[in-house]
Motif scaffolding. Structure first.
Motif, PDB file in Angstrom:
ATOM      1  N   ALA A 124       0.818  -1.209   0.000  1.00 33.60           N
ATOM      2  CA  ALA A 124       0.000   0.000   0.000  1.00 33.60           C
ATOM      3  C   ALA A 124       0.854   1.263   0.000  1.00 33.60           C
ATOM      4  O   ALA A 124       0.337   2.361  -0.181  1.00 33.60           O
ATOM      5  N   GLY A 125       2.152   1.120   0.179  1.00 42.06           N
ATOM      6  CA  GLY A 125       3.009   2.303   0.206  1.00 42.06           C
ATOM      7  C   GLY A 125       2.822   3.134   1.454  1.00 42.06           C
ATOM      8  O   GLY A 125       2.896   4.353   1.414  1.00 42.06           O
ATOM      9  N   ARG A 126       2.596   2.449   2.571  1.00 39.06           N
ATOM     10  CA  ARG A 126       2.390   3.172   3.823  1.00 39.06           C
ATOM     11  C   ARG A 126       3.386   2.791   4.903  1.00 39.06           C
ATOM     12  O   ARG A 126       3.466   3.446   5.929  1.00 39.06           O
ATOM     13  N   LEU A 127       4.100   1.709   4.677  1.00 36.65           N
ATOM     14  CA  LEU A 127       4.992   1.236   5.722  1.00 36.65           C
ATOM     15  C   LEU A 127       6.286   0.720   5.105  1.00 36.65           C
ATOM     16  O   LEU A 127       6.261  -0.035   4.137  1.00 36.65           O
ATOM     17  N   TRP A 128       7.380   1.172   5.678  1.00 31.04           N
ATOM     18  CA  TRP A 128       8.697   0.678   5.287  1.00 31.04           C
ATOM     19  C   TRP A 128       9.401   0.239   6.570  1.00 31.04           C
ATOM     20  O   TRP A 128       9.280   0.907   7.600  1.00 31.04           O
ATOM     21  N   ARG A 129      10.123  -0.841   6.466  1.00 31.52           N
ATOM     22  CA  ARG A 129      10.785  -1.328   7.666  1.00 31.52           C
ATOM     23  C   ARG A 129      12.176  -1.835   7.306  1.00 31.52           C
ATOM     24  O   ARG A 129      12.344  -2.692   6.447  1.00 31.52           O
ATOM     25  N   ILE A 130      13.151  -1.275   7.977  1.00 31.68           N
ATOM     26  CA  ILE A 130      14.527  -1.752   7.855  1.00 31.68           C
ATOM     27  C   ILE A 130      14.794  -2.580   9.105  1.00 31.68           C
ATOM     28  O   ILE A 130      14.430  -2.169  10.202  1.00 31.68           O
ATOM     29  N   ALA A 131      15.395  -3.738   8.937  1.00 34.06           N
ATOM     30  CA  ALA A 131      15.622  -4.573  10.116  1.00 34.06           C
ATOM     31  C   ALA A 131      16.846  -5.451   9.938  1.00 34.06           C
ATOM     32  O   ALA A 131      17.183  -5.858   8.830  1.00 34.06           O
ATOM     33  N   GLU A 132      17.466  -5.723  11.064  1.00 31.81           N
ATOM     34  CA  GLU A 132      18.506  -6.755  11.133  1.00 31.81           C
ATOM     35  C   GLU A 132      17.798  -8.042  11.551  1.00 31.81           C
ATOM     36  O   GLU A 132      17.158  -8.084  12.604  1.00 31.81           O
ATOM     37  N   MET A 133      17.887  -9.050  10.738  1.00 31.15           N
ATOM     38  CA  MET A 133      17.228 -10.308  11.084  1.00 31.15           C
ATOM     39  C   MET A 133      18.000 -11.458  10.467  1.00 31.15           C
ATOM     40  O   MET A 133      18.969 -11.251   9.736  1.00 31.15           O
ATOM     41  N   CYS A 134      17.537 -12.661  10.779  1.00 29.39           N
ATOM     42  CA  CYS A 134      18.250 -13.812  10.238  1.00 29.39           C
ATOM     43  C   CYS A 134      17.820 -14.037   8.792  1.00 29.39           C
ATOM     44  O   CYS A 134      16.734 -13.634   8.373  1.00 29.39           O
ATOM     45  N   ALA A 135      18.669 -14.697   8.056  1.00 36.07           N
ATOM     46  CA  ALA A 135      18.410 -14.895   6.628  1.00 36.07           C
ATOM     47  C   ALA A 135      17.163 -15.739   6.392  1.00 36.07           C
ATOM     48  O   ALA A 135      16.431 -15.528   5.423  1.00 36.07           O
ATOM     49  N   ARG A 136      16.902 -16.658   7.297  1.00 39.38           N
ATOM     50  CA  ARG A 136      15.764 -17.535   7.065  1.00 39.38           C
ATOM     51  C   ARG A 136      14.440 -16.799   7.239  1.00 39.38           C
ATOM     52  O   ARG A 136      13.506 -16.991   6.466  1.00 39.38           O
ATOM     53  N   CYS A 137      14.372 -15.961   8.258  1.00 40.75           N
ATOM     54  CA  CYS A 137      13.154 -15.163   8.439  1.00 40.75           C
ATOM     55  C   CYS A 137      12.985 -14.220   7.247  1.00 40.75           C
ATOM     56  O   CYS A 137      11.876 -14.047   6.745  1.00 40.75           O
ATOM     57  N   ALA A 138      14.081 -13.609   6.825  1.00 34.74           N
ATOM     58  CA  ALA A 138      14.007 -12.661   5.717  1.00 34.74           C
ATOM     59  C   ALA A 138      13.419 -13.329   4.484  1.00 34.74           C
ATOM     60  O   ALA A 138      12.601 -12.754   3.759  1.00 34.74           O
TER      61      ALA A 138
END
Ligand SMILES: [Zn+2]
Ligand SMILES: [Zn+2]
Ligand SMILES: [Zn+2]
Length: 181
Positions: A124-138
């Motif tokens: 929808a172009g309303r939310l952006w999220r930058i995160a450090e996470m594990c490759a599998r979740c990504a």
């Protein structure tokens, strides 16, 4: 009873930056407010509407990405930020399931792989999220892009080999007369 004694590595929480656009004021006015989860980032209002807000939001995301890269990128010792959120980022809302399905129960994806820096943008172009996470979740999150991969913590085996291809390389060896004799 299952306390793990002797954690071998001091780990830190995965960082998350959430940039969002929300309607501001009366809906008929069409103004939007850009907000960022970082306390240092002040809200911005765009009376002109969503298009201007979206452009600014993308620029804001890129600004943070540039800072993260300048700060060394994703950290190999970070905990998966997705898991910190109970893996809700890739677990469908059970109340929204068309069949009340249990086909993708929470915990289906177990954390694993290196820490990656990801950016997610909702459709929808309303939310952006930058995160450090594990490759599998990504890999389990729709619309989530992996931008960078952290080197494994502590051990520096294969340094450089595991760097993501997205790392810009600005310096090149001039191809020339190298005598390999
Ligand atoms: Zn911000
Ligand atoms: Zn997860
Ligand atoms: Zn994970």
């Amino acid at each position: 009873m299952t306390v793990e004694a002797g954690t071998q590595q001091e780990r830190v929480a995965g960082r998350v930056w959430t940039v969002r656009l929300d309607p501001y004021g009366r809906p008929s006015a069409g103004a939007v407010k850009l907000s960022c989860s970082r306390p240092a980032c002040a809200d911005q209002c765009f009376p002109g509407g969503a298009a201007a807000g979206r452009k600014a939001a993308v620029e804001h995301v890129n600004l943070h990405l540039a800072h993260i890269r300048a700060g060394g990128g994703p950290r190999g010792e970070a905990w998966c930020a997705c898991r910190a959120a109970d893996c809700a980022w890739h677990t469908p809302d059970p109340t929204a399931g068309p069949r009340g399905g249990t086909r993708l129960a929470a915990g289906t994806v177990r954390c694993g792989g290196p820490v990656v820096l990801t950016v997610y943008a909702d459709r929808a172009g309303r939310l952006w999220r930058i995160a450090e996470m594990c490759a599998r979740c990504a890999a389990a999150i729709p619309d989530c892009r992996v931008l960078d991969t952290a080197p494994p913590p502590a051990r520096t085996t294969r340094a450089g080999m595991d760097q993501a291809a997205g790392t810009p390389v600005t310096e090149r060896e001039p191809a020339g007369d190298t005598a390999l004799v």
